[in-house]
Design a protein around this motif. Structure first.
Motif, PDB file in Angstrom:
ATOM      1  N   VAL A 114      -4.093  -1.539 -10.363  1.00  0.00           N
ATOM      2  CA  VAL A 114      -3.695  -1.581  -8.954  1.00  0.00           C
ATOM      3  C   VAL A 114      -2.344  -2.271  -8.890  1.00  0.00           C
ATOM      4  CG1 VAL A 114      -4.272  -2.384  -6.635  1.00  0.00           C
ATOM      5  CG2 VAL A 114      -6.103  -1.657  -8.192  1.00  0.00           C
ATOM      6  N   PHE A 115      -1.361  -1.603  -8.293  1.00  0.00           N
ATOM      7  CA  PHE A 115       0.005  -2.110  -8.282  1.00  0.00           C
ATOM      8  C   PHE A 115       0.463  -2.472  -6.874  1.00  0.00           C
ATOM      9  CE2 PHE A 115       4.653  -0.965  -8.002  1.00  0.00           C
ATOM     10  CZ  PHE A 115       5.109  -2.136  -8.594  1.00  0.00           C
ATOM     11  N   ALA A 116       1.047  -3.662  -6.740  1.00  0.00           N
ATOM     12  CA  ALA A 116       1.596  -4.118  -5.457  1.00  0.00           C
ATOM     13  C   ALA A 116       3.000  -3.571  -5.271  1.00  0.00           C
ATOM     14  CB  ALA A 116       1.613  -5.641  -5.415  1.00  0.00           C
ATOM     15  N   SER A 117       3.121  -2.532  -4.449  1.00  0.00           N
ATOM     16  CA  SER A 117       4.433  -2.000  -4.103  1.00  0.00           C
ATOM     17  C   SER A 117       4.812  -2.506  -2.713  1.00  0.00           C
ATOM     18  CB  SER A 117       4.433  -0.471  -4.179  1.00  0.00           C
ATOM     19  OG  SER A 117       5.751   0.026  -4.059  1.00  0.00           O
ATOM     20  N   SER A 118       5.781  -1.868  -2.094  1.00  0.00           N
ATOM     21  CA  SER A 118       6.355  -2.440  -0.875  1.00  0.00           C
ATOM     22  C   SER A 118       6.926  -1.381   0.045  1.00  0.00           C
ATOM     23  CB  SER A 118       7.472  -3.418  -1.278  1.00  0.00           C
ATOM     24  OG  SER A 118       8.249  -3.799  -0.174  1.00  0.00           O
ATOM     25  N   TYR A 122      11.222   2.520   1.075  1.00  0.00           N
ATOM     26  CA  TYR A 122      11.699   3.524   2.033  1.00  0.00           C
ATOM     27  C   TYR A 122      13.127   3.280   2.490  1.00  0.00           C
ATOM     28  CZ  TYR A 122       6.745   4.690   2.357  1.00  0.00           C
ATOM     29  OH  TYR A 122       5.459   5.049   2.060  1.00  0.00           O
ATOM     30  N   GLY A 123      13.592   2.014   2.403  1.00  0.00           N
ATOM     31  CA  GLY A 123      14.874   1.692   3.007  1.00  0.00           C
ATOM     32  C   GLY A 123      14.761   1.773   4.515  1.00  0.00           C
ATOM     33  N   ASN A 124      15.837   2.186   5.185  1.00  0.00           N
ATOM     34  CA  ASN A 124      15.798   2.325   6.644  1.00  0.00           C
ATOM     35  C   ASN A 124      15.069   3.605   7.030  1.00  0.00           C
ATOM     36  OD1 ASN A 124      17.069   0.163   8.200  1.00  0.00           O
ATOM     37  ND2 ASN A 124      18.863   0.597   6.926  1.00  0.00           N
ATOM     38  N   LYS A 133       4.468  10.221   3.027  1.00  0.00           N
ATOM     39  CA  LYS A 133       5.362  11.338   2.679  1.00  0.00           C
ATOM     40  C   LYS A 133       6.809  11.109   3.118  1.00  0.00           C
ATOM     41  CE  LYS A 133       1.685  14.807   2.654  1.00  0.00           C
ATOM     42  NZ  LYS A 133       1.175  16.070   3.237  1.00  0.00           N
ATOM     43  N   HIS A 134       7.056   9.985   3.768  1.00  0.00           N
ATOM     44  CA  HIS A 134       8.420   9.666   4.204  1.00  0.00           C
ATOM     45  C   HIS A 134       9.352   9.578   2.985  1.00  0.00           C
ATOM     46  CE1 HIS A 134      11.802   7.300   5.691  1.00  0.00           C
ATOM     47  NE2 HIS A 134      11.400   7.539   6.929  1.00  0.00           N
ATOM     48  N   PRO A 135      10.585  10.081   3.083  1.00  0.00           N
ATOM     49  CA  PRO A 135      11.520   9.979   1.947  1.00  0.00           C
ATOM     50  C   PRO A 135      11.724   8.521   1.511  1.00  0.00           C
ATOM     51  CG  PRO A 135      12.418  11.393   3.664  1.00  0.00           C
ATOM     52  CD  PRO A 135      11.186  10.767   4.240  1.00  0.00           C
ATOM     53  N   THR A 136      11.841   8.323   0.199  1.00  0.00           N
ATOM     54  CA  THR A 136      12.103   6.982  -0.340  1.00  0.00           C
ATOM     55  C   THR A 136      13.590   6.852  -0.627  1.00  0.00           C
ATOM     56  OG1 THR A 136      11.501   7.825  -2.531  1.00  0.00           O
ATOM     57  CG2 THR A 136       9.814   6.619  -1.316  1.00  0.00           C
ATOM     58  N   SER A 137      14.205   5.814  -0.058  1.00  0.00           N
ATOM     59  CA  SER A 137      15.638   5.566  -0.242  1.00  0.00           C
ATOM     60  C   SER A 137      15.895   4.068  -0.139  1.00  0.00           C
ATOM     61  CB  SER A 137      16.444   6.333   0.815  1.00  0.00           C
ATOM     62  OG  SER A 137      17.819   6.148   0.607  1.00  0.00           O
ATOM     63  N   PRO A 138      15.542   3.310  -1.196  1.00  0.00           N
ATOM     64  CA  PRO A 138      15.633   1.848  -1.130  1.00  0.00           C
ATOM     65  C   PRO A 138      17.030   1.352  -0.779  1.00  0.00           C
ATOM     66  CG  PRO A 138      14.477   2.552  -3.122  1.00  0.00           C
ATOM     67  CD  PRO A 138      15.059   3.782  -2.508  1.00  0.00           C
ATOM     68  N   GLU A 139      17.064   0.289   0.022  1.00  0.00           N
ATOM     69  CA  GLU A 139      18.334  -0.325   0.421  1.00  0.00           C
ATOM     70  C   GLU A 139      18.629  -1.577  -0.395  1.00  0.00           C
ATOM     71  OE1 GLU A 139      20.385   0.396   3.487  1.00  0.00           O
ATOM     72  OE2 GLU A 139      19.471   2.362   3.260  1.00  0.00           O
ATOM     73  N   SER A 140      17.741  -1.930  -1.316  1.00  0.00           N
ATOM     74  CA  SER A 140      17.924  -3.137  -2.121  1.00  0.00           C
ATOM     75  C   SER A 140      17.430  -2.877  -3.538  1.00  0.00           C
ATOM     76  CB  SER A 140      17.130  -4.303  -1.518  1.00  0.00           C
ATOM     77  OG  SER A 140      15.739  -4.045  -1.599  1.00  0.00           O
ATOM     78  N   PRO A 141      17.957  -3.620  -4.520  1.00  0.00           N
ATOM     79  CA  PRO A 141      17.423  -3.505  -5.878  1.00  0.00           C
ATOM     80  C   PRO A 141      15.923  -3.793  -5.935  1.00  0.00           C
ATOM     81  CG  PRO A 141      19.518  -4.641  -5.941  1.00  0.00           C
ATOM     82  CD  PRO A 141      19.151  -4.495  -4.483  1.00  0.00           C
ATOM     83  N   ARG A 266      21.339 -10.111   7.483  1.00  0.00           N
ATOM     84  CA  ARG A 266      21.487 -10.206   6.023  1.00  0.00           C
ATOM     85  C   ARG A 266      21.575  -8.817   5.387  1.00  0.00           C
ATOM     86  NH1 ARG A 266      16.395 -13.967   4.592  1.00  0.00           N
ATOM     87  NH2 ARG A 266      15.449 -12.301   5.815  1.00  0.00           N
ATOM     88  N   GLN A 267      22.380  -8.720   4.331  1.00  0.00           N
ATOM     89  CA  GLN A 267      22.508  -7.461   3.592  1.00  0.00           C
ATOM     90  C   GLN A 267      21.164  -7.092   2.961  1.00  0.00           C
ATOM     91  OE1 GLN A 267      25.465  -7.578   0.520  1.00  0.00           O
ATOM     92  NE2 GLN A 267      25.241  -5.407  -0.010  1.00  0.00           N
ATOM     93  N   GLY A 268      20.796  -5.822   3.069  1.00  0.00           N
ATOM     94  CA  GLY A 268      19.551  -5.346   2.462  1.00  0.00           C
ATOM     95  C   GLY A 268      18.372  -5.363   3.414  1.00  0.00           C
ATOM     96  N   ASP A 269      18.511  -6.071   4.551  1.00  0.00           N
ATOM     97  CA  ASP A 269      17.414  -6.107   5.525  1.00  0.00           C
ATOM     98  C   ASP A 269      17.405  -4.821   6.349  1.00  0.00           C
ATOM     99  OD1 ASP A 269      16.553  -8.548   4.713  1.00  0.00           O
ATOM    100  OD2 ASP A 269      17.263  -9.660   6.468  1.00  0.00           O
ATOM    101  N   ILE A 270      16.231  -4.252   6.546  1.00  0.00           N
ATOM    102  CA  ILE A 270      16.137  -3.038   7.355  1.00  0.00           C
ATOM    103  C   ILE A 270      15.890  -3.407   8.817  1.00  0.00           C
ATOM    104  CG2 ILE A 270      15.331  -1.640   5.416  1.00  0.00           C
ATOM    105  CD1 ILE A 270      12.534  -1.848   6.540  1.00  0.00           C
ATOM    106  N   ARG A 271      16.171  -2.454   9.710  1.00  0.00           N
ATOM    107  CA  ARG A 271      16.103  -2.747  11.146  1.00  0.00           C
ATOM    108  C   ARG A 271      14.664  -2.719  11.671  1.00  0.00           C
ATOM    109  NH1 ARG A 271      18.669  -5.351  15.279  1.00  0.00           N
ATOM    110  NH2 ARG A 271      17.961  -4.499  17.249  1.00  0.00           N
TER     111      ARG A 271
END
Length: 313
Positions: A114-118, A122-124, A133-141, A266-271
């Protein structure tokens, strides 16, 4: 009795998972390097404990020797800001460390990991609520490392038959969350309010989040062990609240009159973020049981107790 290994089991979320496992009569093994985990979170629990780092290649042999039936992988670098400032450090823990755990799971023939993802994968969001099914587009490493490990798990299943449950968390909060460093906003607000100090809100405070109580997260992890198929689901409340409204609710719960200080976003924070939990309800037979105000009150009371201040009525 089934044996479950929890990486990061002395940490905020991990220690609550350990308690839930014990309550459900699993045998529990914890691996933690105590960089953020705390001994007091687990010291009185009937567990087998190994002070070890998942980035040490020898962790593979250790896990194989322990021969767990299941692995719940919580150990991680969780700071978005730290991942932006030091992506190599973030990658070393979240990708390389996770690969050692996956390798160990394959070699130990575990029944499921079992893996803890986040939600950070998704990014924004382009639409709300966010579905799986939402597209994945991370805004941070940080978000990118979580998504990368998800792909490695799917490959491990395809190549080696490793069974997995991926749980994408929304904003987890509750007792034992560290307000220092990259503590969640609830932990930081709780710490400041119980010290009667003004907390900082980044941006205008109208950004929204989906908060899920840590005990609900723990319950979801234990249920995820028993799912037959490979799944990727959200562990979320499916509701949303602005940071400003959250602060007002916590002020009321703490009986405080302090006002926040506003600073640049802050940079990397989503709205905005809200995760649909329809799939987790159907596939895990799970849903949140804690109302937000109830969870916030318990969090504040924990903060007060740890500061040895009389709990507000």
């Amino acid at each position: 009795m089934k044996k479950v290994l929890v990486t990061g089991g002395a940490g905020f979320i991990g220690s609550h998972i350990v308690e839930e496992l014990i309550q459900k009569e699993f045998q529990v093994i914890v691996i933690d390097n105590f960089s953020t985990g705390r001994n007091e979170n687990i010291e009185n629990l009937p567990i087998e404990l190994y002070h070890y780092d998942i980035t040490n290649p020898n962790v593979v042999d250790l896990i194989v020797s322990l021969n767990p039936d299941y692995i719940i992988h919580q150990a991680a670098q969780v700071s978005v800001a730290e991942s932006v400032n030091n992506p190599l450090y973030d990658e070393n823990i979240n990708v390389k460390g996770s690969l050692y755990i996956i390798d160990a799971a394959i070699k130990a023939n575990v029944k499921k990991i079992v893996f803890a993802s986040s939600a950070a994968v998704y990014g924004n969001p382009v639409q709300l609520p966010v579905s799986i099914k939402h597209p994945t587009s991370p805004e941070s490493p940080y978000g990118l490392t979580k998504l990368t490990v998800e792909h490695y798990l799917k490959l491990a299943n395809s190549i080696h038959g490793l069974s997995y449950s991926i749980l994408r968390y929304s904003n987890v909060y509750g007792p034992r969350q560290d307000a220092k460093g990259e503590g969640g906003v609830v932990a930081i607000f709780s710490d400041r309010l119980t010290d009667n100090v003004s907390p900082t809100i980044y941006g205008d405070g109208e950004q929204t989040r989906d908060f899920i109580y840590v005990k609900d997260v723990a319950a979801a992890n234990v249920k995820a062990l028993m799912v037959n198929e490979n799944i990727c689901v959200h562990v979320s409340s499916g509701t949303t609240i602005s940071i400003n409204a959250l602060f007002q609710m916590m002020k009321e719960a703490a009986g405080s009159n302090v006002q926040p200080i506003y600073k640049q976003v802050r940079q990397g924070d989503i709205r905005d973020s809200i995760l649909s939990n329809d799939l987790s309800k159907s596939l895990l037979n799970w849903e949140p049981t804690f109302e937000l105000y109830q969870g916030l009150k318990e969090t504040i009371q924990y903060s007060l107790k740890n500061k040895q201040i009389p709990i507000l009525k």
